[in-house]
Write a protein that holds these residues in place. Structure first.
Motif, PDB file in Angstrom:
ATOM      1  N   LEU A  11       1.037  -1.132   0.105  1.00  0.00           N
ATOM      2  CA  LEU A  11       0.061   0.031  -0.077  1.00  0.00           C
ATOM      3  C   LEU A  11       0.885   1.417  -0.133  1.00  0.00           C
ATOM      4  O   LEU A  11       0.376   2.318  -0.532  1.00  0.00           O
ATOM      5  N   GLY A  12       2.046   1.173   0.560  1.00  0.00           N
ATOM      6  CA  GLY A  12       2.932   2.417   0.433  1.00  0.00           C
ATOM      7  C   GLY A  12       2.934   3.404   1.636  1.00  0.00           C
ATOM      8  O   GLY A  12       1.688   3.163   2.449  1.00  0.00           O
ATOM      9  N   PHE A  13       3.455   4.399   1.604  1.00  0.00           N
ATOM     10  CA  PHE A  13       3.549   5.385   2.714  1.00  0.00           C
ATOM     11  C   PHE A  13       1.749   6.044   2.945  1.00  0.00           C
ATOM     12  O   PHE A  13       1.507   6.129   4.057  1.00  0.00           O
ATOM     13  N   ASN A  14       1.273   6.298   1.763  1.00  0.00           N
ATOM     14  CA  ASN A  14       0.042   6.981   2.020  1.00  0.00           C
ATOM     15  C   ASN A  14      -1.142   6.173   2.336  1.00  0.00           C
ATOM     16  O   ASN A  14      -2.125   6.613   3.291  1.00  0.00           O
ATOM     17  N   LYS A  15      -1.013   4.989   1.869  1.00  0.00           N
ATOM     18  CA  LYS A  15      -2.568   4.171   1.777  1.00  0.00           C
ATOM     19  C   LYS A  15      -2.557   3.414   3.002  1.00  0.00           C
ATOM     20  O   LYS A  15      -3.546   2.643   3.413  1.00  0.00           O
ATOM     21  N   SER A  16      -1.420   3.243   3.807  1.00  0.00           N
ATOM     22  CA  SER A  16      -1.283   2.168   4.865  1.00  0.00           C
ATOM     23  C   SER A  16      -2.193   2.754   5.655  1.00  0.00           C
ATOM     24  O   SER A  16      -2.304   4.006   6.397  1.00  0.00           O
ATOM     25  N   PRO A  17      -2.848   2.010   6.677  1.00  0.00           N
ATOM     26  CA  PRO A  17      -4.132   2.296   7.523  1.00  0.00           C
ATOM     27  C   PRO A  17      -3.323   3.042   8.904  1.00  0.00           C
ATOM     28  O   PRO A  17      -2.309   2.621   9.282  1.00  0.00           O
ATOM     29  N   TRP A  18      -3.917   3.891   9.361  1.00  0.00           N
ATOM     30  CA  TRP A  18      -3.488   4.778  10.515  1.00  0.00           C
ATOM     31  C   TRP A  18      -3.908   3.961  11.773  1.00  0.00           C
ATOM     32  O   TRP A  18      -4.884   3.189  11.997  1.00  0.00           O
ATOM     33  N   ILE A  19      -2.635   3.696  12.692  1.00  0.00           N
ATOM     34  CA  ILE A  19      -3.236   3.181  13.968  1.00  0.00           C
ATOM     35  C   ILE A  19      -2.553   4.180  15.219  1.00  0.00           C
ATOM     36  O   ILE A  19      -2.534   3.587  16.366  1.00  0.00           O
ATOM     37  N   GLY A  20      -2.433   5.289  14.997  1.00  0.00           N
ATOM     38  CA  GLY A  20      -2.199   6.254  15.883  1.00  0.00           C
ATOM     39  C   GLY A  20      -0.804   6.023  16.796  1.00  0.00           C
ATOM     40  O   GLY A  20       0.131   5.647  15.978  1.00  0.00           O
TER      41      GLY A  20
END
Lengths: 294, 318
Positions: free
Chosen positions: B63-72
């Protein structure tokens, strides 16, 4: 009028000279030790007791090392990497430094600010690693060259030097119709030998001694630098793989993994050690510039 | 020249964008020399800086830097509760602290003493020799150390011969010796090199100061402590700021070579842990979070050292 040196002064002098001699000995001895060991028969050296001179002189260690194609390939990779990257780095960084220095350059302040930020912040190992992979540089020779072409700290050192050059030279060249690139290559560069030598030495030493890029960015043994090769040999508890290359088998030659390591270390270190005394007068100056402006 | 000036005036009446294009055209060579440097910085400095966002994400290579999901802050929380957290902090700061404690004053002392040598030729020779280790790679030095510090190595032979040791010790296999080895080997390697800057500063001191002091009857030590050291205090202050701000760096190259599984409890420093988690275990986000934590502490250290030094000595980096 000559001021007589007091008794205390004499004692201090003796103490000081002695201390300096001890420091010199402690500095040189480890290097001397590997040289001596590398010229001694390996099996004999294992018995110990070799401190200052080879007991059973031999060139077998070196013959074995040079007959190992992995080592010679790695050596050539290192030579190529060091020469190419250092040349490009010095030329490219100096060029950008010169351009960034010229007052009329539009965007100059932004460019310099961008560079200054890189001195204090960075992405760290992992984002850098992922970048190199996604650029397709992973496992190619270019991973040594392209990311190694520029450094903002060296740019500052170049600028400190360029600032001292007489500005009239540039102006007269401009009137004669020379463009900025011609001014840079024909006028600025030839006048900048001391700083070019300094940066070339710093960058050259870095490229010669670096093993880490070979560890993380290179898989192909044909592309690994000699320091990475040496690292792998040293880090492994046994380095019998080196011995496997010994022509004529281990039994007929008195080489050991230890004596081969020593010979490899000497070969690895020798080129850079031969160069630095000649560049000494330059790098003292270069370091000073860097420290004041940095 | 005249016509160039009038042409410029004409252009200044036109709109800004055309003026900009004109200027750009005028300095096209200069920009062509500058912009490749800017592009290089964007790619190799700024994209990795942007890549730090994966410290707050669950990085997925597809997914790369941008699309990887946020996990805080999950990665940070995990690091702070990592069983090795305090050990790593202790090793990082401890090794650096002792390198600072020993490695910072010694080059100053060496430079001052070297300056006291009467023979210029001897001074030059000592200086050249003292730089030598700087040019030897950590791999080679690591090789020498592993050889000398092994149970059959030179250090054990000497120590048992003069009766300090009864049994040979495999020094690199025991955590309790690791810090000492790291500190001593670094001081050995960089003593002469780090002294260059002080030697240059000493060379810049006005000789009249010494002459005047001699006339006033000042002895050698008085001159050393009342002239030489005060005159280079500015350089010392700057070097100190830089040294303190590097407290979270414990020289990766050195420790990477000298570490082994047996001494891991003393040799696991932040940089090594980032390498282990990221490059060896492929935990990219976690390793990036650890690296970011280190950068923040390093920045705080830099600012603090700079501020304190500014207050105390009126000298600072910025």
């Amino acid at each position: 009028m000559k001021i007589k040196s007091s008794f205390g002064d004499k004692i201090f002098n003796v103490f000081n000279v002695t201390l300096m001699l001890i420091i010199c000995f402690l500095t040189l001895y480890p290097v001397w030790y590997i040289i001596v060991y590398s010229f001694n028969e390996g099996k004999d050296a294992m018995l110990g007791g070799i401190y200052f001179w080879p007991r059973k002189f031999t060139l077998d260690n070196y013959k074995t090392v040079f007959s190992n194609s992995d080592i010679t390939t790695a050596f050539m990779v290192t030579v190529a990497r060091t020469v190419i990257t250092t040349t490009l780095h010095v030329f490219f960084t100096a060029m950008v430094a010169y351009a960034f220095l010229r007052k009329e350059l539009m965007g100059r302040k932004i460019y310099m600010a961008m560079g200054t930020i890189t001195l204090f912040f960075g992405g760290g190992l992992i984002p850098y690693f992922l970048l190199i992979k996604s650029l397709g540089l992973y496992n190619t020779f270019w991973v040594y060259v392209i990311p190694g072409m520029f450094n903002f700290y060296n740019l500052i050192i170049f600028q400190a030097f360029f600032r001292e050059l007489p500005i009239e030279l540039e102006e007269s060249a401009k009137i004669d119709g020379a463009n900025d690139f011609v001014i840079f290559t024909r006028i600025i560069l030839p006048l900048s030998t001391p700083v070019l030598a300094t940066i070339a030495l710093f960058v050259g030493v870095y490229n010669w001694n670096d093993y880490f890029m070979g560890v993380i960015f290179i898989n192909n043994p044909k592309l690994q630098p000699i320091q990475t090769f040496l690292y792998k040999v040293i880090a492994q508890v046994t380095s019998n793989q080196m011995l496997a290359y010994a022509p004529g088998g281990i039994a007929t030659r008195n080489v050991t993994s230890q004596s081969l390591k020593m010979a490899t270390m000497v070969i690895t270190t020798l080129p850079i050690v031969c160069v630095y005394p000649f560049l000494q007068k330059y790098f003292v100056k270069g370091l000073l510039i860097g420290a004041i402006k940095g | 020249m005249e016509s160039a000036i009038s042409a410029n005036r004409q252009h200044s009446r036109q709109n800004g964008f055309r003026r900009f294009l004109h200027k750009l055209n005028e300095q096209k060579y200069l920009q062509a020399m500058a912009i490749p440097g800017v592009i290089w910085m964007i790619i190799f400095n700024y994209i990795p800086m942007y890549g730090i966002i994966i410290a707050f994400k669950e990085y997925d290579i597809t997914l790369g830097f941008n699309k990887s999901p946020w996990i805080g802050l999950t990665n940070f929380k995990e690091f702070f509760s990592d069983e090795r957290f305090w050990l790593i902090i202790k090793n990082t700061v401890g090794i650096s602290f002792f390198k600072l404690l020993v490695g910072f004053p010694l080059p100053i002392l060496f430079a001052v003493l070297l300056n006291e040598l009467a023979s210029v030729r001897f001074k030059r020779a000592v200086q050249t020799i003292s730089y030598l280790p700087h040019f030897i790679s950590w791999v080679v030095l690591g090789g020498i150390l592993m050889n000398w510090l092994s149970e059959t190595g030179l250090i054990n032979i000497i120590l048992t011969k003069i009766g300090i040791l009864k049994q040979p010790i495999a020094f690199l296999a025991e955590p309790k010796y690791f810090w000492g080895i790291a500190v001593i080997s670094e001081v050995w390697k960089e003593l002469g090199w780090n002294a260059i800057i002080y030697l240059a500063a000493i060379a810049g001191i006005d000789p009249e100061l010494y002459e005047a002091a001699t006339v006033d009857g000042a002895g050698r030590f008085t001159k050393m402590f009342k002239i030489t050291i005060p005159c280079i205090s500015g350089t010392i202050a700057i070097m100190f700021i830089l040294a303190v701000s590097g407290l979270m760096n414990s020289n990766f190259d050195q420790i990477f070579v000298l570490r082994n599984p047996l001494n891991a409890d003393a040799s696991d420093v932040i940089d090594i842990y980032v390498y282990r988690m990221g490059i060896e275990a492929f935990r990219f986000s976690y390793a990036t979070a650890i690296g970011l934590f280190k950068s923040i502490i390093a920045l705080i250290l830099l600012l603090t050292a700079n501020g304190v030094t500014k207050k105390l000595t009126d000298k600072s980096l910025f």
